[in-house]
Scaffold this active site. Structure first.
Site, PDB file in Angstrom:
ATOM      1  CE1 TYR A 128      -1.330  -2.670  -2.919  1.00 49.08           C
ATOM      2  CE2 TYR A 128      -3.091  -1.470  -1.820  1.00 49.08           C
ATOM      3  CZ  TYR A 128      -2.519  -1.967  -2.982  1.00 49.08           C
ATOM      4  OH  TYR A 128      -3.137  -1.753  -4.189  1.00 49.08           O
ATOM      5  CE  LYS A 171      -8.053   1.749   2.367  1.00 47.58           C
ATOM      6  NZ  LYS A 171      -8.584   0.551   1.836  1.00 47.58           N
ATOM      7  CG  ASP A 174      -0.064   4.660   3.004  1.00 49.80           C
ATOM      8  OD1 ASP A 174      -1.186   5.135   3.299  1.00 49.80           O
ATOM      9  OD2 ASP A 174       0.109   3.830   2.087  1.00 49.80           O
TER      10      ASP A 174
HETATM   11  N1  PLP Z   1      -2.133   2.739   1.197  1.00 51.29           N
HETATM   12  C1  PLP Z   1      -2.748   1.940   2.076  1.00 51.29           C
HETATM   13  C2  PLP Z   1      -2.216   1.844   3.478  1.00 51.29           C
HETATM   14  C3  PLP Z   1      -3.881   1.222   1.701  1.00 51.29           C
HETATM   15  O1  PLP Z   1      -4.476   0.403   2.583  1.00 51.29           O
HETATM   16  C4  PLP Z   1      -4.367   1.359   0.382  1.00 51.29           C
HETATM   17  C5  PLP Z   1      -5.551   0.604  -0.053  1.00 51.29           C
HETATM   18  O2  PLP Z   1      -6.068  -0.244   0.606  1.00 51.29           O
HETATM   19  C6  PLP Z   1      -3.700   2.217  -0.500  1.00 51.29           C
HETATM   20  C7  PLP Z   1      -2.582   2.895  -0.065  1.00 51.29           C
HETATM   21  C8  PLP Z   1      -4.196   2.412  -1.901  1.00 51.29           C
HETATM   22  O3  PLP Z   1      -5.388   3.110  -1.863  1.00 51.29           O
HETATM   23  P1  PLP Z   1      -6.442   2.979  -3.067  1.00 51.29           P
HETATM   24  O4  PLP Z   1      -6.975   1.589  -3.015  1.00 51.29           O
HETATM   25  O5  PLP Z   1      -7.462   4.036  -2.752  1.00 51.29           O
HETATM   26  O6  PLP Z   1      -5.686   3.259  -4.321  1.00 51.29           O
END
Ligand code: PLP
Length: 426
Positions: free
Chosen positions: A143, A266, A238
């Protein structure tokens, strides 16, 4: 008691689609009425009915020191006296950026955003401009936020609620997103070989956290590095979950692989809304106003987030990671032992302070094997823990996170609850 307080559930459903402001917060997949949090402190959250829960969601991995860490509260209070939004650059941004880049030497330059979604969107835009290519590669079950073209076989809430491709996304928007199974390199290699010069970027969660915790196989990340270099694609890690989680320097440090670009969020934001993307200077130099890739944000780099983020990352050290790893190791090893004791078929994937309990005999290495887990069992497991005051994510396809605030007593209470759950699950 006022009307809203009395009827939080019905009011939430009236106010918000599915009663929530983010699908992963819904308890629909576990068939239980949700709780409403009134406060949170240390390892615990407290609901409006007076119950407390040992929290393994931890702001979806954002809170490595637990809830309301006093030093972050102090940093926020101090900053509040001097203002909470400037809309003009402040000294704090450079202090924070320097600390981030010290831990992530692959980032020569960085740009702050307000969420992980924004960071990834902007990073991919920049990678496309840099390579002058349109296609991107992602992996099933990863994700990367909710940008249109990334909602293809996405993990997290999209897997929980069986949304393979999101509604409202024109086919045209996803035609340049090429998806491969996680941990499987051969089909990707063939594809790239046959589509030379077309892939702008390979985006990956270097440890997947959004189909449950799934670790990269031995050569997966180094193969991605090699393929990206060979075919001139940008390798984008990511690390929104793994950054400051699997090590201070993230998965790129833990596995010794240097990506071209990195996204953070995060933990780095200290529990306030935050995202960041960065990488090689020649790539980041394309970002506006230095270059032609437009990217902006009213609240980006706001002084409250900077204060919170800095308060956390300047305190993270090897000792803390070692302790967190030991605690998580203890918890997961005991869960596996309890599984054996009660004849439960469980697999526990764990790295540093993140883990997932799967109810399958298969080794879980990708979305397909994650989905072999007996989700009905996970639902019962979740509910039995929940009744005992232990909060796991209300979905099989998420990770549990430990924080420094989890005490030995919390772990023993959790293991007692797991033991009872395994006894009563069938
Ligand atoms: N990338 C990863 C690996 C994530 O776990 C998340 C959210 O959980 C995101 C991107 C998106 O981040 P946000 O919820 O701060 O938009």
């Amino acid at each position: 008691m006022d009307k809203i307080k009395k009827n939080l559930l019905s009011q939430s459903i009236k106010c918000f689609p599915g009663g929530v402001n983010s699908p992963v917060r819904s308890f629909a997949a576990v068939g239980t009425n949700p709780i409403f949090v009134s406060r949170a402190s240390g390892s615990k959250i407290y609901d409006t009915r007076g119950n407390d829960y040992i929290d393994f969601i931890n702001g979806w991995g954002s809170l490595i020191f637990g809830h309301s860490a006093q030093f972050t509260v102090g940093a926020l209070k101090k900053q509040l006296k001097n203002g909470f939004l400037y809309g003009i650059s402040s000294e704090y941004e450079m202090r924070f950026a320097k600390k981030l880049m010290e831990s992530y030497p692959s980032m020569d330059m960085v740009r702050f955003t307000n969420s992980g979604t924004e960071a990834v969107m902007s990073a991919i835009r920049t990678a496309r401009a840099y390579t002058k290519r349109e296609k991107i590669v992602k992996f099933e079950g990863c994700y990367h936020g909710h940008a249109d073209y990334l909602l293809v076989k996405a993990g997290s809430g999209a897997t929980t609620f069986a949304v393979t491709n999101s509604g409202g996304v024109p086919d045209d928007f996803v035609k340049n997103t090429i998806v491969f199974p996680y941990n499987e390199i051969d089909s990707l290699k063939n594809y790239i070989r046959n589509n030379r010069g077309e892939i702008a970027c390979i985006i990956v969660e270097p440890v997947a956290g959004n189909m449950g915790t799934v670790l990269p196989k031995k050569n997966f990340l180094s193969d991605l590095r090699r393929i990206s270099t060979k075919y001139g694609s940008v390798l984008l890690f990511d690390e929104i979950i793994t950054g400051f989680r699997v090590a201070r320097g993230g998965a790129q440090d833990a596995f010794g692989i240097k990506p071209d670009m990195t996204c953070l969020g995060k933990i780095a934001g200290g529990g306030l809304p935050f995202g960041a993307f960065g990488g090689k200077k020649e790539i980041m130099a394309l970002v506006s106003p230095l270059g032609k890739v437009y990217q902006a944000g009213t609240f980006s780099g706001n002084p409250l987030t900077m204060a919170a983020g800095l308060s956390v990352i300047e305190r993270l050290n090897e000792k803390i990671y070692k302790l967190l790893d030991e605690k998580t190791d203890y918890l997961t090893t005991e869960i596996i032992k309890l599984g054996k004791k009660f004849g439960m078929i469980v697999r526990v994937n764990k790295i540093a302070s993140m883990f997932t309990v799967f109810f399958t005999s298969d080794e879980v290495t990708d979305l397909k094997s994650a989905m072999s887990s007996d989700v009905k069992k996970y639902v019962r497991f979740f509910n039995l823990l929940f009744k005992k005051g232990v909060l796991f994510p209300p979905s099989q396809f998420e990770s549990c996170f430990l924080s420094q605030a989890h005490t030995d007593e919390d772990l023993e209470k959790t293991l007692n609850a797991v033991s009872d759950a395994f006894k009563n699950i069938n």
